[in-house]
Design a protein around this motif. Structure first.
Motif, PDB file in Angstrom:
ATOM      1  N   ALA A 195     -26.917  48.817  48.229  1.00  0.00           N
ATOM      2  CA  ALA A 195     -27.781  49.938  48.615  1.00  0.00           C
ATOM      3  C   ALA A 195     -29.074  49.696  48.958  1.00  0.00           C
ATOM      4  N   LEU A 196     -29.562  48.640  48.502  1.00  0.00           N
ATOM      5  CA  LEU A 196     -30.915  48.111  48.820  1.00  0.00           C
ATOM      6  C   LEU A 196     -31.013  47.016  49.876  1.00  0.00           C
ATOM      7  N   GLY A 197     -29.956  46.720  50.452  1.00  0.00           N
ATOM      8  CA  GLY A 197     -30.017  45.947  51.321  1.00  0.00           C
ATOM      9  C   GLY A 197     -30.157  44.356  50.817  1.00  0.00           C
ATOM     10  N   VAL A 198     -29.614  44.309  49.526  1.00  0.00           N
ATOM     11  CA  VAL A 198     -29.623  42.958  49.045  1.00  0.00           C
ATOM     12  C   VAL A 198     -28.175  42.181  49.127  1.00  0.00           C
ATOM     13  N   ALA A 199     -27.894  41.381  49.568  1.00  0.00           N
ATOM     14  CA  ALA A 199     -26.587  40.521  49.343  1.00  0.00           C
ATOM     15  C   ALA A 199     -26.086  40.370  47.963  1.00  0.00           C
ATOM     16  N   ALA A 200     -24.841  40.418  47.762  1.00  0.00           N
ATOM     17  CA  ALA A 200     -24.488  40.293  46.552  1.00  0.00           C
ATOM     18  C   ALA A 200     -22.913  39.666  46.502  1.00  0.00           C
ATOM     19  N   ALA A 201     -22.320  39.207  45.310  1.00  0.00           N
ATOM     20  CA  ALA A 201     -21.186  38.764  44.950  1.00  0.00           C
ATOM     21  C   ALA A 201     -20.665  38.881  43.725  1.00  0.00           C
ATOM     22  N   THR A 202     -19.264  38.916  43.353  1.00  0.00           N
ATOM     23  CA  THR A 202     -18.988  39.209  42.046  1.00  0.00           C
ATOM     24  C   THR A 202     -17.848  37.782  41.725  1.00  0.00           C
ATOM     25  N   VAL A 203     -18.034  37.272  40.587  1.00  0.00           N
ATOM     26  CA  VAL A 203     -17.318  36.299  40.192  1.00  0.00           C
ATOM     27  C   VAL A 203     -16.815  36.240  38.766  1.00  0.00           C
ATOM     28  N   ASP A 204     -15.377  35.680  38.438  1.00  0.00           N
ATOM     29  CA  ASP A 204     -14.951  35.500  37.291  1.00  0.00           C
ATOM     30  C   ASP A 204     -15.922  34.480  36.455  1.00  0.00           C
ATOM     31  N   GLY A 205     -16.647  35.290  35.379  1.00  0.00           N
ATOM     32  CA  GLY A 205     -17.605  34.570  34.703  1.00  0.00           C
ATOM     33  C   GLY A 205     -17.288  33.625  33.583  1.00  0.00           C
ATOM     34  N   ASN A 206     -15.986  33.799  33.411  1.00  0.00           N
ATOM     35  CA  ASN A 206     -15.027  32.669  32.475  1.00  0.00           C
ATOM     36  C   ASN A 206     -14.568  31.303  33.180  1.00  0.00           C
ATOM     37  N   ASP A 207     -14.849  31.394  34.493  1.00  0.00           N
ATOM     38  CA  ASP A 207     -14.232  30.248  34.967  1.00  0.00           C
ATOM     39  C   ASP A 207     -15.306  29.518  35.664  1.00  0.00           C
ATOM     40  N   VAL A 208     -15.680  28.388  34.888  1.00  0.00           N
ATOM     41  CA  VAL A 208     -16.912  27.580  35.089  1.00  0.00           C
ATOM     42  C   VAL A 208     -17.019  27.135  36.647  1.00  0.00           C
ATOM     43  N   GLU A 209     -15.751  26.873  37.119  1.00  0.00           N
ATOM     44  CA  GLU A 209     -15.754  25.972  38.338  1.00  0.00           C
ATOM     45  C   GLU A 209     -15.854  27.346  39.475  1.00  0.00           C
ATOM     46  N   ALA A 210     -15.333  28.380  39.244  1.00  0.00           N
ATOM     47  CA  ALA A 210     -15.331  29.678  40.245  1.00  0.00           C
ATOM     48  C   ALA A 210     -16.958  30.135  40.032  1.00  0.00           C
ATOM     49  N   VAL A 211     -17.495  29.899  39.027  1.00  0.00           N
ATOM     50  CA  VAL A 211     -19.019  30.359  38.876  1.00  0.00           C
ATOM     51  C   VAL A 211     -19.878  29.401  39.549  1.00  0.00           C
ATOM     52  N   HIS A 212     -19.731  28.061  39.382  1.00  0.00           N
ATOM     53  CA  HIS A 212     -20.313  27.089  40.127  1.00  0.00           C
ATOM     54  C   HIS A 212     -20.247  27.199  41.621  1.00  0.00           C
ATOM     55  N   ALA A 213     -19.117  27.530  42.113  1.00  0.00           N
ATOM     56  CA  ALA A 213     -18.961  27.673  43.677  1.00  0.00           C
ATOM     57  C   ALA A 213     -19.522  28.832  44.093  1.00  0.00           C
ATOM     58  N   ALA A 214     -19.465  29.862  43.457  1.00  0.00           N
ATOM     59  CA  ALA A 214     -20.317  31.020  43.877  1.00  0.00           C
ATOM     60  C   ALA A 214     -21.748  30.964  43.716  1.00  0.00           C
ATOM     61  N   ALA A 215     -22.363  30.375  42.672  1.00  0.00           N
ATOM     62  CA  ALA A 215     -23.671  30.100  42.564  1.00  0.00           C
ATOM     63  C   ALA A 215     -24.058  29.119  43.603  1.00  0.00           C
ATOM     64  N   ALA A 216     -23.445  28.085  44.027  1.00  0.00           N
ATOM     65  CA  ALA A 216     -23.850  26.960  45.140  1.00  0.00           C
ATOM     66  C   ALA A 216     -24.006  27.893  46.267  1.00  0.00           C
ATOM     67  N   THR A 217     -23.235  28.860  46.649  1.00  0.00           N
ATOM     68  CA  THR A 217     -23.334  29.524  47.834  1.00  0.00           C
ATOM     69  C   THR A 217     -24.568  30.490  47.860  1.00  0.00           C
ATOM     70  N   ALA A 218     -24.871  31.227  46.541  1.00  0.00           N
ATOM     71  CA  ALA A 218     -26.035  32.070  46.465  1.00  0.00           C
ATOM     72  C   ALA A 218     -27.163  31.417  46.573  1.00  0.00           C
TER      73      ALA A 218
END
Length: 317
Positions: A195-218
């Motif tokens: 709503a504020l024009g900010v890019a966003a994503a949600t990730v499974d926070g208990n999967d360390v490899e999924a978090v790393h991948a999402a964070a690397a993109t962010a």
């Protein structure tokens, strides 16, 4: 670094964070340390995000900061010295567990005020923008802070001013002693960013490899665009709000469900399933973590208390 090495290293770092916080809880139970807010169960969010940051990036965090600090490379010895009020701690024993800063690691603030780091992230982001370079600011906060007005204010200002801030919401389902379902009808926080024009994503926070991948993109997005980004890591706090806490207010079935999704157990199972980790290696890692924490306790106990000159050095008269 290969995926194999990164996965094993992530597991080791999560095990260290868990051991550190369990050691602190044990010291508190024996009257040798003050109470603290742990991040037990949230280790994957901390390790996954911090491992995606560069050396010049800065971190602002909240009262559950041990995971972020240790993921960043903080010395467990100096961490324990700090929370036991000793002079060899990161802040010479004057911060306790809820206010640790480690400038040499780029961890410039731990705020125990809910959302306090959100109020300061824009200022740090503006500084980075004015000074130039490609460093970014990462701000960790919880879903409780996302219910406060300063969350909207911070994201909106960062969007309007084009500030290089990565906002990381560790949505652990609990806001002190109140479940998030009692405070908001929304399932998550990313819709507010849109709503504020900010890019966003949600990730499974208990999967360390999924978090790393999402964070690397962010991180890459913020570094390239110099604009804010919101990453929501859906995780769970397995211990109470503040030690001691018997969690009598928590639905036992909910707690059991999330215990089965313990990020350390999930990552260990993945590595074993893929043939990247043996039982002997797990024993070696557990032994190394125990030795590290034994050394940290001994270091903290041997460290002196700060003298009067140290205690008054940073105080305005």
């Amino acid at each position: 670094m290969s995926n194999h090495h990164r996965g094993v290293e992530a597991l080791e770092r999560m095990m260290l964070i868990r051991a550190y916080e369990e050691t602190l809880v044990d010291l508190h139970g024996r009257g040798r340390a003050a109470g603290t807010c742990t991040s037990v169960g949230q280790e994957a969010a901390a390790v996954g995000v911090v491992s995606a940051l560069g050396p010049d990036d800065q971190i602002l965090t909240n009262h559950r900061s041990a995971g972020h600090l240790l993921a960043r490379g903080a010395d467990p010895r100096r961490m324990l010295a700090e929370v036991t009020g000793k002079a060899d701690g990161y802040c010479k024993g004057m911060s306790g567990s809820l206010h640790i800063a480690a400038k040499e690691l780029g961890v410039i603030l731990t705020s125990t005020i809910v959302g306090g780091e959100l109020a300061l992230a824009t200022g740090v982001g503006l500084s980075r923008s004015m000074l130039g370079g490609d460093g970014i600011v990462t701000c960790f906060f919880g879903d409780g802070a996302a219910c406060e007005g300063r969350f909207q204010e911070s994201l909106n200002l960062a969007a309007v001013w084009n500030l290089p801030v990565l906002y990381v919401c560790e949505n652990n389902q609990w806001q002190a002693f109140v479940h998030r379902k009692e405070t908001t009808l929304a399932d998550g926080v990313t819709a507010q960013a849109a709503a504020l024009g900010v890019a966003a994503a949600t990730v499974d926070g208990n999967d360390v490899e999924a978090v790393h991948a999402a964070a690397a993109t962010a991180v890459e997005t913020v570094r390239r665009t110099r604009r804010p980004y919101l990453l929501e890591a859906r995780t769970y706090r397995l211990r109470g709000h503040f030690e001691p806490d018997d969690q009598s207010y928590v639905d036992p079935a909910e707690l059991a469900h999330w215990r089965d999704r313990d990020p350390i157990l999930l990552q260990r199972a993945r590595l074993e399933r893929d043939g990247l980790l043996s039982a002997d290696e797990v024993l070696r890692m557990e032994g190394a973590v125990r030795r590290t924490m034994d050394e940290a306790v001994a270091f903290a106990e041997a460290s002196p208390y700060p003298g009067f000159d140290q205690i008054t050095a940073a105080v305005y008269a």
